[in-house]
Write an enzyme that holds these catalytic residues in place. Structure first.
Site, mmCIF file in Angstrom:
data_model
loop_
_atom_site.group_PDB
_atom_site.id
_atom_site.type_symbol
_atom_site.label_atom_id
_atom_site.label_comp_id
_atom_site.label_asym_id
_atom_site.label_seq_id
_atom_site.Cartn_x
_atom_site.Cartn_y
_atom_site.Cartn_z
ATOM 1 N N GLY A 5 -8.941 -8.462 -3.255
ATOM 2 C CA GLY A 5 -9.535 -8.942 -2.004
ATOM 3 C C GLY A 5 -10.090 -7.787 -1.187
ATOM 4 O O GLY A 5 -9.676 -6.635 -1.348
ATOM 5 N N ASP A 11 -8.673 -0.660 -10.229
ATOM 6 C CA ASP A 11 -9.453 -1.390 -9.211
ATOM 7 C C ASP A 11 -10.798 -0.661 -9.085
ATOM 8 O O ASP A 11 -11.756 -0.979 -9.781
ATOM 9 C CB ASP A 11 -8.638 -1.410 -7.909
ATOM 10 C CG ASP A 11 -9.441 -1.893 -6.692
ATOM 11 O OD1 ASP A 11 -8.854 -1.939 -5.592
ATOM 12 O OD2 ASP A 11 -10.633 -2.202 -6.820
ATOM 13 N N LYS A 37 0.863 -1.169 0.000
ATOM 14 C CA LYS A 37 0.000 0.000 0.000
ATOM 15 C C LYS A 37 0.905 1.226 0.000
ATOM 16 O O LYS A 37 1.905 1.254 0.747
ATOM 17 C CB LYS A 37 -0.874 0.017 1.262
ATOM 18 C CG LYS A 37 -1.937 -1.053 1.263
ATOM 19 C CD LYS A 37 -2.974 -0.760 0.228
ATOM 20 C CE LYS A 37 -4.064 -1.795 0.258
ATOM 21 N NZ LYS A 37 -5.135 -1.478 -0.707
ATOM 22 N N LYS A 72 -12.597 -7.503 -8.606
ATOM 23 C CA LYS A 72 -13.174 -7.769 -7.282
ATOM 24 C C LYS A 72 -14.671 -8.009 -7.501
ATOM 25 O O LYS A 72 -15.417 -7.077 -7.803
ATOM 26 C CB LYS A 72 -13.011 -6.576 -6.355
ATOM 27 C CG LYS A 72 -11.658 -6.411 -5.730
ATOM 28 C CD LYS A 72 -11.673 -5.208 -4.815
ATOM 29 C CE LYS A 72 -10.285 -4.931 -4.288
ATOM 30 N NZ LYS A 72 -10.229 -3.626 -3.604
ATOM 31 N N GLU A 118 -1.443 0.225 -8.801
ATOM 32 C CA GLU A 118 -2.893 0.027 -8.777
ATOM 33 C C GLU A 118 -3.599 1.322 -8.387
ATOM 34 O O GLU A 118 -3.259 1.945 -7.374
ATOM 35 C CB GLU A 118 -3.216 -1.081 -7.783
ATOM 36 C CG GLU A 118 -4.649 -1.535 -7.761
ATOM 37 C CD GLU A 118 -4.903 -2.625 -6.714
ATOM 38 O OE1 GLU A 118 -3.938 -3.166 -6.134
ATOM 39 O OE2 GLU A 118 -6.085 -2.905 -6.451
HETATM 40 O O1 LIG Z 1 -6.078 -9.393 1.091
HETATM 41 C C1 LIG Z 1 -7.130 -8.739 1.114
HETATM 42 O O2 LIG Z 1 -8.272 -9.222 1.100
HETATM 43 C C2 LIG Z 1 -7.012 -7.219 1.089
HETATM 44 C C3 LIG Z 1 -6.424 -6.801 -0.220
HETATM 45 C C4 LIG Z 1 -6.391 -5.310 -0.271
HETATM 46 O O3 LIG Z 1 -5.370 -4.702 -0.103
HETATM 47 N N1 LIG Z 1 -7.582 -4.722 -0.451
HETATM 48 C C5 LIG Z 1 -7.609 -3.272 -0.447
HETATM 49 C C6 LIG Z 1 -7.710 -2.746 -1.817
HETATM 50 O O4 LIG Z 1 -7.872 -1.545 -1.986
HETATM 51 O O5 LIG Z 1 -7.490 -3.526 -2.764
HETATM 52 C C7 LIG Z 1 -8.673 -2.861 0.503
HETATM 53 C C8 LIG Z 1 -8.370 -2.963 1.819
HETATM 54 C C9 LIG Z 1 -9.307 -2.620 2.804
HETATM 55 C C10 LIG Z 1 -10.558 -2.208 2.404
HETATM 56 C C11 LIG Z 1 -10.864 -2.122 1.062
HETATM 57 C C12 LIG Z 1 -9.916 -2.468 0.097
#
Ligand SMILES: O=C(O)CCC(=O)N[C@@H](C(=O)O)c1ccccc1
Length: 368
Positions: free
Chosen positions: A291, A239, A163, A263, A214
């Protein structure tokens, strides 16, 4: 298929450790589950909306409300013959894709369980195990980040996602590359934290050979991503901007993305997710499964989706133990960096009743 009703169940799942992104920090996942009951079987759907409208405009209580007051009544009135009739029945209701996805998934799970077919078989899985990536949050320090990445690599994860946000981007990426080398599959996720004026700064990531960056810009700034893609070498992945097969086709045509994070919750369900996969495959655009900190229910469906042929990049399909001390289903355990695609009917997993009861905070029943 005769639907008799739906249960809306809220559960609270504490995270093993806080998960910080550019839009906030999650310490506990408040999840809305939908259980669809038909005469022949029951099915589960996991709504991926967060507690607050920070990742997207949807959030848990709004999803529960639109399901209770609009989506479930509309579906009852439509008397769907199968899960493929759910999206058309819900189409007159604008937006709320995560709520719609949870309802469609629950109906699809019930239908497949009754017919003895797995999600993987229904969606078109071509492999029985998938390589798994892991998402690493924004940390308090570079040493803490390197310890976390070291741990995940030791567990066997096939890809590291960092991140990033302004002030935490080039240095953490540089540190991971310097410590773990150029062979590690590495990508960055900005969650819309930048603007086009940051292009030159983001080009500073180009020397590190990232798989992708991303969603660097706002989810509505598709043209901005097309402009940015011409100013940096790192491939741009979308995304939040990709909400349907049509939006994926438009983004690809505009040159706004070279890779897509699919997603299912964000796009309205697994059937639309498959359509996005098909559109991307037709354009030669690689996809991977994103995810949303899912429990084993959503995780099972995501692993099945990640087994489709166009999912050529490891997804955020991590083990249950990445986030939870105890999942509500049999935990997903990494095996040499892979998770096995469930083979049982429907999702192939079911919630453990005792564990589900422990984490349940509210249950509503809506007759149909
Ligand atoms: O491993 C997982 O399920 C999280 C993957 C991830 O980083 N999700 C992020 C994203 O923006 O993609 C996310 C995190 C928290 C809440 C929403 C989205």
């Amino acid at each position: 298929m005769k639907l008799t009703g739906c249960e809306l169940r809220r559960i609270s799942m504490p995270l093993l450790s806080p998960f910080r992104t550019s839009f906030g920090t999650v310490t506990s996942r408040e999840v809305l589950l939908v259980r669809a009951v038909t005469e022949d079987a029951e099915g589960w759907g996991e709504c991926v909306a967060m507690s607050g409208p920070l990742y997207s405009s949807e959030y848990t209580e709004a999803a529960a409300g639109v399901l209770r007051d609009h989506l479930i009544p509309a579906l009852a009135a439509a008397v769907p013959g199968s899960a493929t009739a759910v999206a058309p029945a819900l189409a007159p209701i604008k937006g709320h894709r995560m709520a719609k996805a949870a309802l469609e998934t629950a109906v699809l799970d019930a239908e497949l369980r009754a017919e003895g077919r797995s999600f993987g078989r229904e969606l078109g899985a071509v492999v029985d195990r998938v390589p798994c990536g892991v998402s690493v949050g924004i940390m308090d320090s570079i040493p803490a980040l390197l310890d976390a990445v070291d741990g995940y690599l030791s567990e066997g994860y096939a890809r590291i996602k960092l991140k990033i946000e302004p002030g935490w981007d080039i240095e953490p990426v540089r540190a991971v590359r310097e410590r773990f080398g150029d062979q590690v599959l590495l990508q960055a996720d900005a969650n819309t934290a930048y603007s086009l004026s940051d292009a030159r700064h983001l080009a500073g990531l180009d020397p590190f050979g990232l798989l992708l960056i991303e969603q660097p810009l706002d989810e509505e700034d598709v043209l901005g991503h097309a402009d940015l893609a011409r100013l940096i070498r790192t491939p741009v992945c979308l995304d939040e901007s990709i909400t349907s097969a049509a939006s994926a086709a438009a983004a690809i045509r505009l040159g706004a993305c070279q890779i897509v994070n699919i997603k299912p919750g964000r796009v309205g369900g697994y059937l639309e997710a498959r359509r996005i996969h098909d559109v991307c495959a037709a354009h030669g655009v690689p996809v991977w499964c994103g995810g949303m900190l899912e429990t084993g229910l959503g995780r099972a469906a995501n692993v099945a989706l990640a087994a489709l042929p166009g999912f050529t990049l490891p997804g955020d399909t991590s083990a249950s133990g990445r986030y939870y001390a105890a999942d509500i289903t049999e935990p997903f355990v990494l095996d040499q960096g892979h998770l096995s695609v469930p083979t049982g009917p429907g999702l192939g997993v079911t919630p453990d009743p005792d564990r589900l009861a422990e984490v349940t905070t509210r249950v509503e029943w809506i007759s149909m």
